[in-house]
Motif scaffolding. Sequence first.
Motif, PDB file in Angstrom:
ATOM      1  N   HIS A  16     -26.720 116.088  -4.460  1.00 32.33           N
ATOM      2  CA  HIS A  16     -26.616 117.234  -3.269  1.00 32.33           C
ATOM      3  C   HIS A  16     -26.418 117.056  -1.954  1.00 32.33           C
ATOM      4  O   HIS A  16     -25.347 117.323  -1.163  1.00 32.33           O
ATOM      5  N   LEU A  17     -27.469 115.863  -1.414  1.00 27.35           N
ATOM      6  CA  LEU A  17     -27.363 115.517  -0.190  1.00 27.35           C
ATOM      7  C   LEU A  17     -26.154 114.762   0.252  1.00 27.35           C
ATOM      8  O   LEU A  17     -25.602 114.976   1.503  1.00 27.35           O
ATOM      9  N   LYS A  18     -25.553 113.964  -0.766  1.00 28.45           N
ATOM     10  CA  LYS A  18     -24.320 113.196  -0.406  1.00 28.45           C
ATOM     11  C   LYS A  18     -22.985 113.966  -0.294  1.00 28.45           C
ATOM     12  O   LYS A  18     -22.307 113.894   0.467  1.00 28.45           O
ATOM     13  N   GLY A  19     -23.019 115.205  -1.314  1.00 31.54           N
ATOM     14  CA  GLY A  19     -22.031 116.288  -0.972  1.00 31.54           C
ATOM     15  C   GLY A  19     -22.260 117.200   0.141  1.00 31.54           C
ATOM     16  O   GLY A  19     -21.106 117.369   0.588  1.00 31.54           O
ATOM     17  N   CYS A  20     -23.426 117.230   0.612  1.00 27.93           N
ATOM     18  CA  CYS A  20     -23.390 117.795   2.068  1.00 27.93           C
ATOM     19  C   CYS A  20     -22.773 116.814   3.130  1.00 27.93           C
ATOM     20  O   CYS A  20     -22.141 117.488   3.962  1.00 27.93           O
ATOM     21  N   VAL A  21     -23.328 115.867   2.843  1.00 33.58           N
ATOM     22  CA  VAL A  21     -22.731 114.695   4.102  1.00 33.58           C
ATOM     23  C   VAL A  21     -21.004 114.785   4.006  1.00 33.58           C
ATOM     24  O   VAL A  21     -20.247 114.938   4.943  1.00 33.58           O
ATOM     25  N   LEU A  22     -20.479 114.665   2.633  1.00 33.71           N
ATOM     26  CA  LEU A  22     -18.962 114.720   2.670  1.00 33.71           C
ATOM     27  C   LEU A  22     -18.517 115.959   3.080  1.00 33.71           C
ATOM     28  O   LEU A  22     -17.590 115.998   3.863  1.00 33.71           O
ATOM     29  N   LYS A  23     -19.195 117.134   2.696  1.00 29.60           N
ATOM     30  CA  LYS A  23     -18.508 118.350   3.371  1.00 29.60           C
ATOM     31  C   LYS A  23     -18.585 118.600   4.753  1.00 29.60           C
ATOM     32  O   LYS A  23     -17.333 118.996   5.150  1.00 29.60           O
ATOM     33  N   TYR A  24     -19.631 117.989   5.307  1.00 27.22           N
ATOM     34  CA  TYR A  24     -19.744 118.399   6.878  1.00 27.22           C
ATOM     35  C   TYR A  24     -18.687 117.508   7.415  1.00 27.22           C
ATOM     36  O   TYR A  24     -17.992 117.817   8.568  1.00 27.22           O
ATOM     37  N   VAL A  25     -18.877 116.166   7.052  1.00 30.63           N
ATOM     38  CA  VAL A  25     -17.610 115.288   7.756  1.00 30.63           C
ATOM     39  C   VAL A  25     -16.243 115.746   7.583  1.00 30.63           C
ATOM     40  O   VAL A  25     -15.510 115.356   8.520  1.00 30.63           O
ATOM     41  N   THR A  26     -15.841 116.062   6.285  1.00 27.37           N
ATOM     42  CA  THR A  26     -14.397 116.497   6.304  1.00 27.37           C
ATOM     43  C   THR A  26     -13.955 117.775   6.740  1.00 27.37           C
ATOM     44  O   THR A  26     -12.840 117.724   6.984  1.00 27.37           O
ATOM     45  N   ARG A  27     -14.962 118.646   6.953  1.00 23.80           N
ATOM     46  CA  ARG A  27     -14.294 119.884   7.660  1.00 23.80           C
ATOM     47  C   ARG A  27     -14.550 119.831   9.128  1.00 23.80           C
ATOM     48  O   ARG A  27     -14.334 120.773   9.733  1.00 23.80           O
ATOM     49  N   GLU A  28     -15.302 118.812   9.877  1.00 19.94           N
ATOM     50  CA  GLU A  28     -15.726 118.984  11.172  1.00 19.94           C
ATOM     51  C   GLU A  28     -14.413 119.285  12.086  1.00 19.94           C
ATOM     52  O   GLU A  28     -14.578 119.813  13.077  1.00 19.94           O
ATOM     53  N   LYS A  29     -13.396 118.593  11.903  1.00 15.43           N
ATOM     54  CA  LYS A  29     -12.217 118.671  12.799  1.00 15.43           C
ATOM     55  C   LYS A  29     -11.566 120.309  12.780  1.00 15.43           C
ATOM     56  O   LYS A  29     -10.900 120.765  13.453  1.00 15.43           O
ATOM     57  N   LEU A  30     -12.092 120.934  11.439  1.00 19.07           N
ATOM     58  CA  LEU A  30     -11.435 122.162  10.950  1.00 19.07           C
ATOM     59  C   LEU A  30     -12.285 123.315  11.546  1.00 19.07           C
ATOM     60  O   LEU A  30     -11.950 124.468  11.493  1.00 19.07           O
ATOM     61  N   LYS A  31     -13.644 122.949  11.591  1.00 19.61           N
ATOM     62  CA  LYS A  31     -14.499 124.322  11.616  1.00 19.61           C
ATOM     63  C   LYS A  31     -15.465 124.117  13.021  1.00 19.61           C
ATOM     64  O   LYS A  31     -15.147 124.490  13.874  1.00 19.61           O
ATOM     65  N   ASN A  32     -16.615 123.325  12.747  1.00 19.25           N
ATOM     66  CA  ASN A  32     -17.656 123.319  13.879  1.00 19.25           C
ATOM     67  C   ASN A  32     -17.555 121.965  14.751  1.00 19.25           C
ATOM     68  O   ASN A  32     -18.616 121.701  15.528  1.00 19.25           O
ATOM     69  N   GLY A  33     -16.789 120.939  14.680  1.00 15.92           N
ATOM     70  CA  GLY A  33     -16.611 119.805  15.492  1.00 15.92           C
ATOM     71  C   GLY A  33     -18.122 119.179  15.434  1.00 15.92           C
ATOM     72  O   GLY A  33     -18.430 118.776  14.234  1.00 15.92           O
ATOM     73  N   ILE A  34     -18.529 118.634  16.638  1.00 13.44           N
ATOM     74  CA  ILE A  34     -19.807 117.782  16.612  1.00 13.44           C
ATOM     75  C   ILE A  34     -20.890 118.644  15.899  1.00 13.44           C
ATOM     76  O   ILE A  34     -21.651 117.757  15.296  1.00 13.44           O
ATOM     77  N   GLU A  35     -20.999 119.730  15.757  1.00 17.92           N
ATOM     78  CA  GLU A  35     -22.191 120.359  14.986  1.00 17.92           C
ATOM     79  C   GLU A  35     -22.200 120.193  13.716  1.00 17.92           C
ATOM     80  O   GLU A  35     -23.225 119.805  13.135  1.00 17.92           O
ATOM     81  N   ASP A  36     -20.924 119.918  12.851  1.00 17.43           N
ATOM     82  CA  ASP A  36     -20.742 119.564  11.675  1.00 17.43           C
ATOM     83  C   ASP A  36     -21.076 118.099  11.625  1.00 17.43           C
ATOM     84  O   ASP A  36     -21.574 117.803  10.715  1.00 17.43           O
ATOM     85  N   LEU A  37     -20.749 117.180  12.439  1.00 21.18           N
ATOM     86  CA  LEU A  37     -20.936 115.820  12.215  1.00 21.18           C
ATOM     87  C   LEU A  37     -22.760 115.802  12.639  1.00 21.18           C
ATOM     88  O   LEU A  37     -23.178 114.797  11.701  1.00 21.18           O
ATOM     89  N   GLU A  38     -23.283 116.484  13.227  1.00 20.07           N
ATOM     90  CA  GLU A  38     -24.675 116.418  13.192  1.00 20.07           C
ATOM     91  C   GLU A  38     -25.546 116.934  12.080  1.00 20.07           C
ATOM     92  O   GLU A  38     -26.316 116.475  11.583  1.00 20.07           O
ATOM     93  N   LYS A  39     -24.798 117.872  11.493  1.00 20.70           N
ATOM     94  CA  LYS A  39     -25.310 118.432  10.079  1.00 20.70           C
ATOM     95  C   LYS A  39     -24.925 117.238   9.067  1.00 20.70           C
ATOM     96  O   LYS A  39     -25.852 116.898   8.263  1.00 20.70           O
ATOM     97  N   ALA A  40     -24.002 116.601   9.064  1.00 17.50           N
ATOM     98  CA  ALA A  40     -23.803 115.257   8.079  1.00 17.50           C
ATOM     99  C   ALA A  40     -24.607 114.428   8.383  1.00 17.50           C
ATOM    100  O   ALA A  40     -25.493 113.778   7.321  1.00 17.50           O
ATOM    101  N   GLN A  41     -24.974 114.031   9.798  1.00 23.21           N
ATOM    102  CA  GLN A  41     -25.940 113.206  10.024  1.00 23.21           C
ATOM    103  C   GLN A  41     -27.448 113.375   9.578  1.00 23.21           C
ATOM    104  O   GLN A  41     -28.046 112.603   8.953  1.00 23.21           O
TER     105      GLN A  41
END
Length: 112
Positions: A36-61
């Motif tokens: 689950h944790l790894k899936g969330c990292v993957l989800k937020y990293v792959t969508r960051e350019k299309l959705k929430n940018g830095i916020e998604d990278l912070e969520k992945a982090q």
Amino acid sequence: MKNELDNVNPAHYKQGAMQTIDVMKAKLTTEEFRGHLKGCVLKYVTREKLKNGIEDLEKAQWYLDYLIAFDTNQPFKSHAEIEEMLAQQDVLEAGLQDMQNRLIREAGSENE
């Protein structure tokens, strides 16, 4: 001070005394939870350019930091919690420095 509008780990993730992630950790097997944790990292990293940018990278982090803490058996502290603790430490250190300066001035005035 904790930001009331924390979009990385918002208040609605905490119901009662437990956060949703803590309930998941209690209900899932270790491998399911890690997945689950790894899936969330993957989800937020792959969508960051299309959705929430830095916020998604912070969520992945946030999820990656949680995974690292989980795998190393360390207590998890988010970047926001660490920043809050550092700010409190800065306030305490400034107060101690002020007290030390005052004591030095008082000791100097007694010697005059």
